[in-house]
Design a protein around this motif. Structure first.
Motif, PDB file in Angstrom:
ATOM      1  N   PHE A 214     -34.634 -12.229  54.069  1.00 48.11           N
ATOM      2  CA  PHE A 214     -35.253 -13.351  54.147  1.00 48.11           C
ATOM      3  C   PHE A 214     -36.573 -13.510  53.269  1.00 48.11           C
ATOM      4  O   PHE A 214     -37.161 -12.315  53.288  1.00 48.11           O
TER       5      PHE A 214
ATOM      6  N   PHE B  82     -32.919 -17.747  53.653  1.00 50.99           N
ATOM      7  CA  PHE B  82     -32.261 -16.412  54.055  1.00 50.99           C
ATOM      8  C   PHE B  82     -31.087 -16.260  53.442  1.00 50.99           C
ATOM      9  O   PHE B  82     -30.292 -17.138  53.008  1.00 50.99           O
TER      10      PHE B  82
ATOM     11  N   PHE C 253     -33.066 -18.024  62.768  1.00 47.82           N
ATOM     12  CA  PHE C 253     -32.375 -18.231  61.460  1.00 47.82           C
ATOM     13  C   PHE C 253     -31.287 -19.284  61.672  1.00 47.82           C
ATOM     14  O   PHE C 253     -30.403 -18.789  62.482  1.00 47.82           O
TER      15      PHE C 253
END
Length: 520
Positions: free
Chosen positions: A342, A323, A277
Motif C-alpha cells: 500500500f 493498495f 483495508f
C-alpha cells in the motif's frame, strides 16, 4: 401493475438533463426563467387519467444525482457534483408523501422532500414556498439538502416531481428537481435526481493486473520467509516519521483478520500499528488487483474502498492512497493467506508511507524464550542478607527512581509480597512496586535472560517488560533487562525465585539495579 405518473413536462425535462449529463447540448429556445432566475417549475398537476405515456415500462436509464451550486451557496460551495451508482452509493426511501435520499461517494449528502400532509404516495407536481424540513408547514410541505458538515438553519425553495412510479405500493422510480436558498440568500443549490430501482449499475472491481510502476520493496529488504509487516516511510511522512520498520512473528505480535471485503492488521512490537483495508462494496471478499483513489477508512467512498494505517499516537485526518492485493487465498470464507502492499499520503502531502504485508495462517513462528544470561551483567556489589527473603536495590548517581541510594528490605521489618500469574511476577515492598513480564510465548517464569525490555504494561509482548517504581517516582519510558537465576513452581504456584534486574529511565545512562530473593 406498476403505476407511473408524469407531468406534461417530464419528457422534455428528462431528455434535456440526459443531454447535459452526456456532454450534449439541447436546441431550441432557452428555458423560461422564474422570478429567482432559475428554471420555472412546471405547474402543479394531477396524474393524467390513463395514457399520457408510451406503452410498456419506461427504459432503465442509469440513476444519477446532479447538484449545481451557485457561487456563494453555502451548501454546495459553488461546485458541481455528479453521481451515479458506479461511483457512489444511493439510498432512496419513500414513506407516504416523504422522500429521503442519501449519497455516499467522494462527498456525503442527504436530502428530504416532503409533500403536503395527507398524501399516501409521492405525487407528480410542483411544491413551492417550502421551508426547511422538518420545521416546515405540514399543509405546504418542506425540503432540506445538506451534507459535508454543512446545513441551512433556515431555507426557502421548491421541488418538482416530474415522474414517479410505484409497484405494489413500493417506489420503483422517480425524477425530481429542486432549488434551495439558505438563510434567505440569493445563491441557490440546484439539484436533479433520476432513480430507477431496475438500474443494475455497480462499481467496477479491482484493476487486475495492477498498473505498472507502483511501489514495491527493493529486493532483499524484506524477510526471506515467514510472516512479516514491512513499513517504509519517506522523509516528511507524519505516520512513519521517515523511518523503516520490519516486524516478524519472532519480534512482534501480528494479527490479521478478514470480514467480507475488509482486512484489519495489527502490529504490537517495539511500536504499535493498526491497518484497515476495505474493498469497494461490490466485492464480497478481498480479490487480487489494484484498489485506487482511496480515502481514509471508515470515512471513504464505499464504492471505491478505503484504507488507513495509524499508530504510535499518530493518524491522518484525511488521506489518499491505494493498495494492491498481489495474492490472496481463502478456505471457504476464511482468509488463509495474503500478500498486500500500500501507499498512503496524509493531509494531501507528497511524502508517502509505504507498506507490505505477507501473512500465511500456516506460519507457526513464535517469539524465542529466554536465553543464557550474557557475561558481565550486574550482580550486587554490596552486602545482601546471607539467608531469608530480601529485596535489595542499588541506585546509581543520577537515577531518578532510586535517588542514588541503596536499600535492603527483609522481614520482619518489611513485608515482601510476591505474586505470579502466568509469565507475570509482581513484587510489593515498603512503598515500592515491581512488575516483570516474560515474552508471550512463555506461560511461566523460566530461568534465563529477558532483554531489550520496555516499560510494563506498554512493552513489546514478544519480548516482555519490566517496571520498578515507588516513593512517588516512576519512569515514563524505560529500557532494561531482568534475569531469572532460579525459579521453582509447585504445579502452577510459584514457590521460590531469584531475580535481578537493571532499569534506565527515559533513556538515561544511570541505572537502578535490584535483586529479589524469595522462597519458603
Amino acid at each position: 401493475m406498476p403505476r407511473r405518473y408524469a407531468t406534461s413536462a417530464t419528457g422534455a425535462a428528462l431528455v434535456l438533463l440526459l443531454a447535459v449529463a452526456c456532454g450534449g447540448k439541447s436546441g431550441g429556445a432557452p428555458a423560461p426563467e422564474g422570478p429567482d432566475g432559475g428554471p420555472t417549475p412546471p405547474p402543479v398537476t394531477t396524474p393524467p387519467p390513463g395514457g399520457g405515456n408510451p406503452p410498456g415500462p419506461p427504459p432503465v436509464v442509469p440513476s444519477y444525482v446532479h447538484l449545481q451550486s451557485d457561487v456563494g451557496d453555502y451548501i454546495g460551495g459553488g461546485a458541481t457534483f455528479q453521481y451515479t451508482q458506479a461511483d457512489a452509493q444511493f439510498a432512496i426511501l419513500a414513506t407516504g408523501g416523504h422522500l429521503s435520499i442519501s449519497i455516499a461517494g467522494d462527498e456525503i449528502w442527504s436530502g428530504d422532500f416532503q409533500q403536503p400532509a395527507g398524501t399516501s404516495e409521492i405525487q407528480p407536481g410542483t411544491y413551492a414556498n417550502l421551508k426547511r424540513y422538518p420545521f416546515h408547514d405540514p399543509a405546504v410541505g418542506g425540503l432540506a439538502w445538506w451534507g459535508q458538515g454543512r446545513g441551512c438553519n433556515t431555507l426557502v425553495g421548491w421541488f418538482a416531481v416530474d415522474a414517479v412510479t410505484y409497484s405494489n405500493g413500493v417506489l420503483t422510480a422517480i425524477d425530481l428537481r429542486f432549488e434551495q436558498h439558505c438563510e434567505g440568500a440569493a445563491p441557490a443549490l440546484h439539484g436533479q435526481i433520476h432513480w430507477d430501482a431496475g438500474d443494475t449499475t455497480a462499481p467496477p472491481g479491482p484493476v487486475n493486473p495492477p498498473p505498472a510502476g507502483l511501489w514495491q520493496p527493493t529486493a532483499g529488504v524484506t524477510p526471506a520467509s515467514g510472516n512479516y509487516v514491512y513499513l517504509e516511510s519517506q522523509a516528511g511522512d507524519y505516520i512513519g516519521a521517515g523511518l523503516t520498520y520490519t516486524y516478524t512473528q519472532a519480534t512482534a505480535i501480528l494479527t490479521v483478520a478478514a470480514t467480507g471485503g475488509h482486512l484489519s492488521v495489527g502490529v504490537k512490537g517495539d511500536e504499535s500499528w493498526s491497518g484497515d483495508f476495505q474493498t469497494m462494496n461490490s466485492v464480497g471478499q478481498l480479490m487480487p488487483g489494484y484498489y485506487g483513489s482511496l480515502e481514509r477508512y471508515p470515512f471513504h467512498n464505499p464504492v471505491r474502498g478505503g484504507l488507513d494505517w495509524s499508530g504510535q499516537g499518530r493518524g491522518c485526518n484525511t488521506l489518499d492512497g491505494w493498495f494492491v492485493v498481489d495474492a490472496v487465498t481463502y478456505s471457504g470464507s476464511t482468509l488463509t493467506a495474503i500478500d498486500l502492499r500500500f501507499e498512503q499520503h496524509c493531509e494531501g502531502g507528497a511524502p508517502a508511507l509505504h507498506g507490505q504485508i505477507h501473512w500465511d495462517a500456516g506460519d507457526t513462528t513464535a517469539p524465542p524464550g529466554p536465553v543464557t544470561p550474557p557475561a558481565g551483567l550486574w550482580t550486587p556489589t554490596g552486602a545482601t542478607p546471607a539467608s531469608g527473603n530480601y529485596v535489595y536495590l542499588e541506585s546509581q548517581a543520577g537515577d531518578y527512581i532510586g535517588g542514588g541510594s541503596t536499600y535492603t528490605y527483609t522481614p520482619p521489618e518489611s513485608t515482601i509480597s510476591i505474586a505470579a500469574s502466568g509469565g507475570h511476577l509482581s513484587v510489593n515492598v515498603s512503598g515500592w512496586w515491581g512488575d516483570f513480564q516474560t515474552m508471550n510465548s512463555v506461560s511461566q517464569l523460566q530461568p534465563g535472560y529477558y532483554g531489550s525490555l520496555h516499560r510494563y504494561p506498554f512493552h513489546n509482548p514478544a519480548r516482555g517488560g519490566l517496571d520498578w517504581w515507588g516513593q512517588g517516582r516512576g519512569c515514563n519510558t524505560l529500557d532494561g533487562w531482568f534475569v531469572v537465576d532460579t525459579v521453582t513452581y509447585s504445579g502452577p504456584t510459584l514457590t521460590a525465585i531469584d531475580l535481578r534486574f537493571e532499569q534506565h529511565c527515559e533513556g538515561a545512562a544511570p541505572a537502578l539495579h535490584g535483586q529479589i530473593h524469595w522462597g519458603p
